[in-house]
Design a protein around this motif. Structure first.
Motif, PDB file in Angstrom:
ATOM      1  N   ALA A 630      44.709 -76.805  15.037  1.00  0.00           N
ATOM      2  CA  ALA A 630      43.697 -77.348  14.119  1.00  0.00           C
ATOM      3  C   ALA A 630      44.004 -78.815  13.810  1.00  0.00           C
ATOM      4  CB  ALA A 630      43.661 -76.525  12.840  1.00  0.00           C
ATOM      5  N   THR A 631      45.277 -79.162  13.635  1.00  0.00           N
ATOM      6  CA  THR A 631      45.640 -80.548  13.337  1.00  0.00           C
ATOM      7  C   THR A 631      45.280 -81.471  14.494  1.00  0.00           C
ATOM      8  OG1 THR A 631      47.449 -79.800  11.911  1.00  0.00           O
ATOM      9  CG2 THR A 631      47.560 -82.062  12.755  1.00  0.00           C
ATOM     10  N   ALA A 632      45.607 -81.038  15.714  1.00  0.00           N
ATOM     11  CA  ALA A 632      45.282 -81.868  16.875  1.00  0.00           C
ATOM     12  C   ALA A 632      43.779 -82.054  17.018  1.00  0.00           C
ATOM     13  CB  ALA A 632      45.864 -81.229  18.133  1.00  0.00           C
ATOM     14  N   LEU A 633      43.002 -80.990  16.738  1.00  0.00           N
ATOM     15  CA  LEU A 633      41.548 -81.105  16.848  1.00  0.00           C
ATOM     16  C   LEU A 633      40.984 -82.032  15.768  1.00  0.00           C
ATOM     17  CD1 LEU A 633      40.611 -77.402  17.665  1.00  0.00           C
ATOM     18  CD2 LEU A 633      40.480 -79.368  19.208  1.00  0.00           C
ATOM     19  N   LYS A 634      41.572 -82.012  14.567  1.00  0.00           N
ATOM     20  CA  LYS A 634      41.126 -82.945  13.523  1.00  0.00           C
ATOM     21  C   LYS A 634      41.323 -84.391  13.979  1.00  0.00           C
ATOM     22  CE  LYS A 634      42.070 -80.022   9.492  1.00  0.00           C
ATOM     23  NZ  LYS A 634      42.927 -79.833   8.295  1.00  0.00           N
ATOM     24  N   ALA A 635      42.495 -84.661  14.565  1.00  0.00           N
ATOM     25  CA  ALA A 635      42.752 -86.025  15.033  1.00  0.00           C
ATOM     26  C   ALA A 635      41.757 -86.426  16.110  1.00  0.00           C
ATOM     27  CB  ALA A 635      44.186 -86.122  15.567  1.00  0.00           C
ATOM     28  N   ARG A 636      41.449 -85.516  17.034  1.00  0.00           N
ATOM     29  CA  ARG A 636      40.496 -85.835  18.094  1.00  0.00           C
ATOM     30  C   ARG A 636      39.104 -86.059  17.527  1.00  0.00           C
ATOM     31  NH1 ARG A 636      40.935 -81.470  22.681  1.00  0.00           N
ATOM     32  NH2 ARG A 636      39.332 -82.857  23.543  1.00  0.00           N
ATOM     33  N   ALA A 637      38.768 -85.327  16.456  1.00  0.00           N
ATOM     34  CA  ALA A 637      37.464 -85.540  15.829  1.00  0.00           C
ATOM     35  C   ALA A 637      37.382 -86.941  15.216  1.00  0.00           C
ATOM     36  CB  ALA A 637      37.225 -84.469  14.769  1.00  0.00           C
ATOM     37  N   HIS A 638      38.451 -87.403  14.595  1.00  0.00           N
ATOM     38  CA  HIS A 638      38.462 -88.764  14.034  1.00  0.00           C
ATOM     39  C   HIS A 638      38.409 -89.802  15.144  1.00  0.00           C
ATOM     40  CE1 HIS A 638      38.894 -87.832   9.796  1.00  0.00           C
ATOM     41  NE2 HIS A 638      39.835 -86.944  10.070  1.00  0.00           N
ATOM     42  N   VAL A 639      39.003 -89.505  16.285  1.00  0.00           N
ATOM     43  CA  VAL A 639      38.899 -90.437  17.414  1.00  0.00           C
ATOM     44  C   VAL A 639      37.447 -90.623  17.809  1.00  0.00           C
ATOM     45  CG1 VAL A 639      39.443 -90.745  19.860  1.00  0.00           C
ATOM     46  CG2 VAL A 639      41.214 -89.975  18.267  1.00  0.00           C
ATOM     47  N   LEU A 640      36.696 -89.467  17.855  1.00  0.00           N
ATOM     48  CA  LEU A 640      35.276 -89.560  18.217  1.00  0.00           C
ATOM     49  C   LEU A 640      34.518 -90.418  17.223  1.00  0.00           C
ATOM     50  CD1 LEU A 640      34.550 -85.867  19.295  1.00  0.00           C
ATOM     51  CD2 LEU A 640      34.783 -87.864  20.779  1.00  0.00           C
ATOM     52  N   ASN A 642      35.746 -93.068  15.874  1.00  0.00           N
ATOM     53  CA  ASN A 642      36.382 -94.392  15.910  1.00  0.00           C
ATOM     54  C   ASN A 642      37.257 -94.636  14.685  1.00  0.00           C
ATOM     55  OD1 ASN A 642      35.289 -95.214  18.417  1.00  0.00           O
ATOM     56  ND2 ASN A 642      33.348 -95.768  17.401  1.00  0.00           N
ATOM     57  N   GLU A 643      37.758 -93.586  14.094  1.00  0.00           N
ATOM     58  CA  GLU A 643      38.675 -93.714  12.961  1.00  0.00           C
ATOM     59  C   GLU A 643      40.093 -93.578  13.500  1.00  0.00           C
ATOM     60  OE1 GLU A 643      37.253 -90.598  10.459  1.00  0.00           O
ATOM     61  OE2 GLU A 643      35.589 -91.801   9.664  1.00  0.00           O
ATOM     62  N   HIS A 644      40.522 -94.651  14.231  1.00  0.00           N
ATOM     63  CA  HIS A 644      41.779 -94.579  14.967  1.00  0.00           C
ATOM     64  C   HIS A 644      42.984 -94.572  14.038  1.00  0.00           C
ATOM     65  CE1 HIS A 644      39.447 -95.117  18.562  1.00  0.00           C
ATOM     66  NE2 HIS A 644      38.907 -96.241  18.088  1.00  0.00           N
ATOM     67  N   ALA A 645      42.901 -95.264  12.923  1.00  0.00           N
ATOM     68  CA  ALA A 645      44.039 -95.287  12.002  1.00  0.00           C
ATOM     69  C   ALA A 645      44.305 -93.894  11.430  1.00  0.00           C
ATOM     70  CB  ALA A 645      43.786 -96.298  10.887  1.00  0.00           C
ATOM     71  N   ILE A 646      43.212 -93.169  11.079  1.00  0.00           N
ATOM     72  CA  ILE A 646      43.388 -91.813  10.551  1.00  0.00           C
ATOM     73  C   ILE A 646      43.944 -90.902  11.641  1.00  0.00           C
ATOM     74  CG2 ILE A 646      42.189 -89.837   9.568  1.00  0.00           C
ATOM     75  CD1 ILE A 646      40.174 -91.776   8.360  1.00  0.00           C
ATOM     76  N   ALA A 647      43.389 -91.033  12.834  1.00  0.00           N
ATOM     77  CA  ALA A 647      43.872 -90.222  13.950  1.00  0.00           C
ATOM     78  C   ALA A 647      45.343 -90.504  14.222  1.00  0.00           C
ATOM     79  CB  ALA A 647      43.029 -90.484  15.189  1.00  0.00           C
ATOM     80  N   GLN A 648      45.729 -91.822  14.143  1.00  0.00           N
ATOM     81  CA  GLN A 648      47.131 -92.186  14.375  1.00  0.00           C
ATOM     82  C   GLN A 648      48.040 -91.500  13.352  1.00  0.00           C
ATOM     83  OE1 GLN A 648      47.886 -96.422  14.117  1.00  0.00           O
ATOM     84  NE2 GLN A 648      50.019 -96.067  13.540  1.00  0.00           N
ATOM     85  N   GLN A 649      47.646 -91.504  12.092  1.00  0.00           N
ATOM     86  CA  GLN A 649      48.448 -90.873  11.047  1.00  0.00           C
ATOM     87  C   GLN A 649      48.595 -89.371  11.270  1.00  0.00           C
ATOM     88  OE1 GLN A 649      46.579 -91.900   7.383  1.00  0.00           O
ATOM     89  NE2 GLN A 649      47.113 -94.097   7.501  1.00  0.00           N
ATOM     90  N   ILE A 650      47.509 -88.720  11.668  1.00  0.00           N
ATOM     91  CA  ILE A 650      47.563 -87.265  11.883  1.00  0.00           C
ATOM     92  C   ILE A 650      48.475 -86.941  13.056  1.00  0.00           C
ATOM     93  CG2 ILE A 650      46.210 -85.236  12.507  1.00  0.00           C
ATOM     94  CD1 ILE A 650      43.847 -86.503  11.023  1.00  0.00           C
ATOM     95  N   PHE A 651      48.330 -87.699  14.140  1.00  0.00           N
ATOM     96  CA  PHE A 651      49.178 -87.454  15.303  1.00  0.00           C
ATOM     97  C   PHE A 651      50.648 -87.704  14.970  1.00  0.00           C
ATOM     98  CE2 PHE A 651      45.380 -88.248  18.211  1.00  0.00           C
ATOM     99  CZ  PHE A 651      45.320 -86.922  18.645  1.00  0.00           C
ATOM    100  N   ALA A 652      50.910 -88.783  14.256  1.00  0.00           N
ATOM    101  CA  ALA A 652      52.295 -89.108  13.919  1.00  0.00           C
ATOM    102  C   ALA A 652      52.903 -88.042  13.017  1.00  0.00           C
ATOM    103  CB  ALA A 652      52.357 -90.476  13.253  1.00  0.00           C
ATOM    104  N   ALA A 653      52.121 -87.548  12.033  1.00  0.00           N
ATOM    105  CA  ALA A 653      52.638 -86.506  11.143  1.00  0.00           C
ATOM    106  C   ALA A 653      52.923 -85.215  11.899  1.00  0.00           C
ATOM    107  CB  ALA A 653      51.627 -86.244  10.026  1.00  0.00           C
ATOM    108  N   GLU A 663      46.492 -94.204  19.713  1.00  0.00           N
ATOM    109  CA  GLU A 663      45.545 -94.573  18.665  1.00  0.00           C
ATOM    110  C   GLU A 663      45.967 -95.879  17.982  1.00  0.00           C
ATOM    111  OE1 GLU A 663      42.619 -93.139  18.347  1.00  0.00           O
ATOM    112  OE2 GLU A 663      43.361 -92.021  20.097  1.00  0.00           O
ATOM    113  N   ALA A 664      47.278 -96.116  17.895  1.00  0.00           N
ATOM    114  CA  ALA A 664      47.731 -97.398  17.330  1.00  0.00           C
ATOM    115  C   ALA A 664      47.308 -98.545  18.234  1.00  0.00           C
ATOM    116  CB  ALA A 664      49.257 -97.362  17.166  1.00  0.00           C
ATOM    117  N   TRP A 665      47.386 -98.345  19.544  1.00  0.00           N
ATOM    118  CA  TRP A 665      46.932 -99.373  20.495  1.00  0.00           C
ATOM    119  C   TRP A 665      45.449 -99.656  20.304  1.00  0.00           C
ATOM    120  CZ3 TRP A 665      49.967-101.750  24.330  1.00  0.00           C
ATOM    121  CH2 TRP A 665      49.245-102.548  25.246  1.00  0.00           C
ATOM    122  N   ARG A 666      44.664 -98.541  20.199  1.00  0.00           N
ATOM    123  CA  ARG A 666      43.211 -98.734  20.035  1.00  0.00           C
ATOM    124  C   ARG A 666      42.897 -99.368  18.686  1.00  0.00           C
ATOM    125  NH1 ARG A 666      43.218 -93.191  22.108  1.00  0.00           N
ATOM    126  NH2 ARG A 666      42.601 -93.213  24.307  1.00  0.00           N
ATOM    127  N   GLY A 667      43.689 -99.074  17.679  1.00  0.00           N
ATOM    128  CA  GLY A 667      43.415 -99.604  16.345  1.00  0.00           C
ATOM    129  C   GLY A 667      44.102-100.922  16.067  1.00  0.00           C
TER     130      GLY A 667
END
Length: 733
Positions: A630-640, A642-653, A663-667
């Motif tokens: 569920a966490t990985a899917l949330k991050a992918r949803a934020h990627v869609l 274009n909320e790369h900073a949020i996605a980066q935080q979720i992936f890092a956590a 996502e840090a590169w994209r953001g």
């Protein structure tokens, strides 16, 4: 001594009555002052007697018997008892003449004795009391039963009333009526146990007159605090004949409802069935419930569950006894047993414990009475032991009762001689139940080609064993199952062989043939087995490793998926495979209903939404859900989104640094890339000085002369090398 002879003779006569399979003989005898009827009911039968205008009715709650009254009026006149008639509810009505009273009691054998007596005569006023003569009983008929029971003497005449006016009588107290009923029942029971000698007297005279104008008695409680019990019942509480009360509030079913050993004899099966079919239809072409039950029980005692169920269904019998028969028949035919009160009686100390254990579902976990199960199994006819024994062993092993399972296995082995083909089948069933199918398979494989009744059972077991281990069924075995299914079409074995053929085809990937055979299943034939086969076949398709085969078969019949029948795990497996293949469209239909509201269902729906690039829908499904997927899917949803900073935080956590770095590169979070990126990424960040707080120096220019050209060429080579290394970190699409 005389009482012992009476009870022994009564037991012999009762045994003879039981052999008639629920056809109750009615004996009669004529004596001075009364006529007697004896109803030869089985031991332990509950009975009730009710009185109406000109008749007495005998009922047996929970049972329906037939009554043989052919010889009743050959031995008695019709001056007290004028007629006997069976009722539709299984009762029998005894029409009585005017001027008679009745008395009844039950013997230890279970027989109910009913006396119809002349009503006592009241003398004329002023005449002295008249004593009726007491003459010895004539013991021409059934002396065994009433040798100790003499007719009562009439009560002495009451003195003449001083006035011609009849006073008002006080109404009887209902509490006293209740107490009298209880006391009479216990006195009858004590007489049947030999504790007392019962001398039945006519009903008491009317209550004493209440003077005119007297105040009525004060109202009392609705129940008298009175209890009665015989000394035998007090000292032998565990063996009292009353029904056992379970912790769940149910009363245990009586043993006579499951006494299969008493429903058949040593006569040939054809002769027994022929005899049981007599008298099924009575006057006005109405079926006799007792005769129908007798035929169905005969079929059960011989192991013919299908025929027993067909008999009950054909005559539309719906009695408590018919419910027990249908339950046992379903267990014998290995059919799914609907939830029944009987399946909750495994703790009973009687025969019902065995059948409750065999028929109950996996969700029922009441501790069974294993001693009662063993006793009941040991009393079964040999053919019934062979049918239910292996399944009983399997259930006992599942309960951890290994010693009981071994004892049952020994009983089965003793019942089947060496060399009997059924012996190998039983041993194989026991091996499978013990979790050793590898030992059973060679035995079964050697039996399937025989021309015997056990060959079909062996073939069914062989296929089931291989399927349970996830192994394919070879083509020869599948073809043999198909041939035997056609040969035995219309029988329970034929239906199970058809199931074996269908699932065998599916086990080797021949789903087109399997679904075609399922579609050709005879309509209305074993619907529960059809549903189970369809569910199992779709389960095989969900687990087939070939994605091309799965997608082709699913898309060819996606509108035929029995969504409500399939287990949740199968539906989730198919949904994930469709999403992974880039076909999320059917997922919502697969997960429709309550499954789509569970955490697993919501995660699967979110994955399908992401495959459709619908980030908001995915986040709505994943709201308040935790877990790695569920966490990985949330991050992918934020990627869609274009909320790369949020996605980066979720992936890092979540500890997914490669995804967080992407996502840090994209953001544009170059500090994170410099700290956590690959060597190529870090080199590129350093090359362009992307982490500098101030703007970097301008790059070399040709305006700087030869030195500027050299610096420009060197920088260009460094950038080319950095980009080459960075490109090597990413695989070709």
């Amino acid at each position: 001594m005389r009482l012992g002879l009476i009870l022994a003779s009564g037991a012999l006569i009762c045994a003879a009555g039981a052999a008639l399979a629920q056809q109750v003989p009615v004996r009669s005898g004529e004596h001075d002052g009364f006529s007697r009827l004896v109803f030869m009911l089985p031991p332990g039968t509950d009975w009730q007697l009710s009185e109406s205008e000109g008749a007495v009715t005998l009922r047996t709650p929970g049972e329906s018997f037939g009554y043989d009254t052919a010889d009743v009026f050959r031995l008695i006149p019709r001056n007290r008892i004028t007629a006997l008639a069976a009722q539709a509810d299984g009762a029998i009505r005894i029409a009585t003449a005017t001027g008679t009273v009745h008395a009844a009691f039950q013997l230890a054998s279970g027989a109910v004795v009913l006396d119809i007596l002349d009503a006592p005569e009241l003398p004329m006023p002023g005449s002295p009391p008249r004593e009726a003569p007491r003459t010895p009983l004539r013991l021409d008929h059934l002396g065994t039963y009433w040798r100790e029971h003499t007719p009562p003497a009439p009560l002495p005449a009451a003195p003449a009333a001083p006035t011609a006016l009849l006073p008002r009588l006080a109404p009887p107290d209902p509490r006293v009526r209740e107490a009298e009923t209880e006391l009479l029942a216990q006195l009858s029971r004590a007489a049947s146990q030999g504790v007392i000698s019962a001398f039945v007297t006519p009903p008491a005279m009317a209550p004493a007159p209440q003077p005119s104008g007297a105040a009525p008695a004060a109202a009392a409680g609705a129940h008298l605090a009175i209890a009665s019990q015989t000394v035998f019942d007090r000292d032998m509480m565990g063996s009292a004949p009353g029904p056992q009360l379970l912790a769940n509030g149910q009363r245990c079913a009586p043993d006579r409802a499951f006494a299969l050993e008493s429903w058949v004899s040593d006569a040939p099966a054809g002769a027994q069935i022929t005899a049981a079919r007599q008298g099924l239809v009575g006057e006005f072409d109405r079926p006799d419930p007792a005769a129908v039950e007798r035929l169905a029980r005969t079929y059960l005692g011989l192991g013919f569950g299908t025929e027993a169920r067909a008999t009950l269904r054909g005559f539309g019998l719906d009695t408590p006894a018919a419910g027990a028969i249908a339950y046992v028949a379903a267990v014998l035919d290995e059919l799914p047993v609907p939830d029944s009160p009987l399946s909750h009686m495994a703790a009973c100390d009687g025969k019902v414990a065995l059948w409750a254990l065999l028929g109950r579902g996996t969700a029922q976990n009441e501790a069974p009475n294993l001693a009662a199960v063993r006793r009941s199994f040991s009393a079964l006819p040999v053919p019934i032991r062979k049918i239910v024994g292996p399944e009983l062993v399997r259930r006992l092993l599942a309960l951890g009762a290994e010693s009981d399972a071994r004892e049952i296995g020994s009983m089965i082995a003793r019942a089947v001689p060496e060399g009997d083909p059924a012996r190998g089948l039983i041993d194989a069933r026991i091996d499978i139940a013990r979790g050793a199918p590898a030992q059973a398979e060679p035995v079964l494989a050697g039996m399937i080609d025989r021309n015997s009744a056990d060959a079909a059972q062996a073939l069914i077991l062989l296929v089931d064993t291989r399927l349970s281990r996830g192994e394919p069924v070879d083509e020869a075995t599948v073809e043999l199952a198909a041939a035997r299914a056609r040969e035995l079409r219309g029988s329970p074995e034929g239906a199970r062989l058809l199931r074996a053929q269908i699932l065998g085809e599916g086990s080797v990937g021949r789903f087109s043939e399997a679904f075609a055979a399922l579609a050709a299943w005879p309509a209305g034939d074993t619907p529960a087995l059809v549903q189970e086969t369809r569910r199992s076949l779709w389960g095989l398709l969900a687990r087939v490793p070939d994605d091309t085969l799965f997608l082709g078969q699913f898309l060819a019949r996606h509108d035929q998926v029995p969504v409500e029948e399939l287990p949740n795990l199968v539906r989730l497996q198919m949904a994930d495979r469709l999403t992974a293949a880039g076909l999320p469209g059917p997922v919502r239909d697969l997960l429709a209903g309550s499954l789509g509201r569970t955490p697993d269902g919501r995660v699967a729906l979110a994955a399908a939404a992401i495959a459709e690039r619908d980030g908001p829908a995915a986040l709505s499904y994943l709201e308040a859900l935790d877990g790695s997927r569920a966490t990985a899917l949330k991050a992918r949803a934020h990627v869609l989104l274009n909320e790369h900073a949020i996605a980066q935080q979720i992936f890092a956590a979540a500890g997914d640094l490669p995804s967080a770095t992407a996502e840090a590169w994209r953001g544009g979070d170059w500090g994170f890339v410099a700290a956590n990126g690959s060597e190529a990424e870090k080199a590129l960040v350093r090359l362009y000085d992307l982490t500098a707080e101030e703007p970097p120096a301008p790059p070399p220019s040709p305006a700087d002369g030869v030195a500027g050209f050299r610096d420009l060429i060197a920088r260009s080579q460094a950038e080319r090398e950095a980009l080459t290394r960075l490109r090597a970190d990413f695989p070709e699409p």
